[in-house]
Design a protein around this motif. Sequence first.
Motif, PDB file in Angstrom:
ATOM      1  N   LYS A 130       0.852  -1.187   0.000  1.00 12.98           N
ATOM      2  CA  LYS A 130       0.000   0.000   0.000  1.00 12.98           C
ATOM      3  C   LYS A 130       0.889   1.239   0.000  1.00 12.98           C
ATOM      4  O   LYS A 130       2.022   1.198   0.482  1.00 12.98           O
ATOM      5  CB  LYS A 130      -0.886   0.027   1.249  1.00 12.98           C
ATOM      6  CG  LYS A 130      -1.851  -1.130   1.338  1.00 12.98           C
ATOM      7  CD  LYS A 130      -2.619  -1.054   2.653  1.00 12.98           C
ATOM      8  CE  LYS A 130      -3.505  -2.273   2.801  1.00 12.98           C
ATOM      9  NZ  LYS A 130      -4.105  -2.329   4.143  1.00 12.98           N
ATOM     10  N   LYS A 164       1.219   6.799   2.363  1.00 11.27           N
ATOM     11  CA  LYS A 164       0.220   7.726   2.909  1.00 11.27           C
ATOM     12  C   LYS A 164      -1.001   6.996   3.464  1.00 11.27           C
ATOM     13  O   LYS A 164      -1.729   7.546   4.274  1.00 11.27           O
ATOM     14  CB  LYS A 164      -0.204   8.753   1.871  1.00 11.27           C
ATOM     15  CG  LYS A 164      -0.988   8.203   0.701  1.00 11.27           C
ATOM     16  CD  LYS A 164      -1.351   9.304  -0.269  1.00 11.27           C
ATOM     17  CE  LYS A 164      -2.126   8.754  -1.459  1.00 11.27           C
ATOM     18  NZ  LYS A 164      -2.523   9.814  -2.364  1.00 11.27           N
ATOM     19  N   LYS A 165      -1.220   5.741   3.064  1.00  8.32           N
ATOM     20  CA  LYS A 165      -2.364   4.969   3.545  1.00  8.32           C
ATOM     21  C   LYS A 165      -2.096   4.297   4.893  1.00  8.32           C
ATOM     22  O   LYS A 165      -3.009   4.033   5.646  1.00  8.32           O
ATOM     23  CB  LYS A 165      -2.764   3.886   2.534  1.00  8.32           C
ATOM     24  CG  LYS A 165      -3.188   4.433   1.201  1.00  8.32           C
ATOM     25  CD  LYS A 165      -4.525   5.091   1.297  1.00  8.32           C
ATOM     26  CE  LYS A 165      -4.995   5.521  -0.081  1.00  8.32           C
ATOM     27  NZ  LYS A 165      -6.108   6.405  -0.053  1.00  8.32           N
ATOM     28  N   ASN A 166      -0.849   3.948   5.176  1.00  3.31           N
ATOM     29  CA  ASN A 166      -0.549   3.263   6.449  1.00  3.31           C
ATOM     30  C   ASN A 166       0.868   3.547   6.934  1.00  3.31           C
ATOM     31  O   ASN A 166       1.563   2.664   7.385  1.00  3.31           O
ATOM     32  CB  ASN A 166      -0.807   1.758   6.340  1.00  3.31           C
ATOM     33  CG  ASN A 166       0.184   1.059   5.441  1.00  3.31           C
ATOM     34  OD1 ASN A 166       0.910   1.688   4.666  1.00  3.31           O
ATOM     35  ND2 ASN A 166       0.237  -0.250   5.526  1.00  3.31           N
TER      36      ASN A 166
END
Length: 166
Positions: free
Chosen positions: A141, A144-146
């Motif tokens: 991913k 910025k998502k995790n």
Amino acid sequence: MAEERTSWYRDAKFGMFNPLGPYSLASVEASWPIMTPKPDGISEAEYRELRRRFNPTRFDPYHFVDLARGAGQRYMVFHHKHHDGFCMFEPSYTDYKITNTPYGKDIVAQLAQACKERSMPLGFYYSPPDMHHPAFRDTSKLTKKNWDASPEPPEWPLILITCSCN
């Protein structure tokens, strides 16, 4: 006890903090652009590829020390790993490091030697979060998502158990 150990730092008052890494090529801060990208900024993929061009051939650790001393600074702190995971030294656990760039040399070892020879106290900034390492977050991913890690990576219990045995 801690008071005695840190008294030199309180007395020194003024030192040099050295962030340096592939992100210097893009004139961006370490790690943050890939956590909160801007439309006109650098993408995570571009950020990660900077290491392929990172070649600070003009790096002179003695100049760093002399510059700090000339400015009245009494210690140095070097950024040897930020949250992005890029290492400015030679660790065995990752290939995301200075020795896998065109430069190919351990900058931390060079700076440590120069500081020792010039009697300049040297400290290190080492960020435990490692957005590049799959055991920290799901690297499939976007950062910025995790960027602050998966809620409970399956590897963490093993790491915690291993660390608690020391």
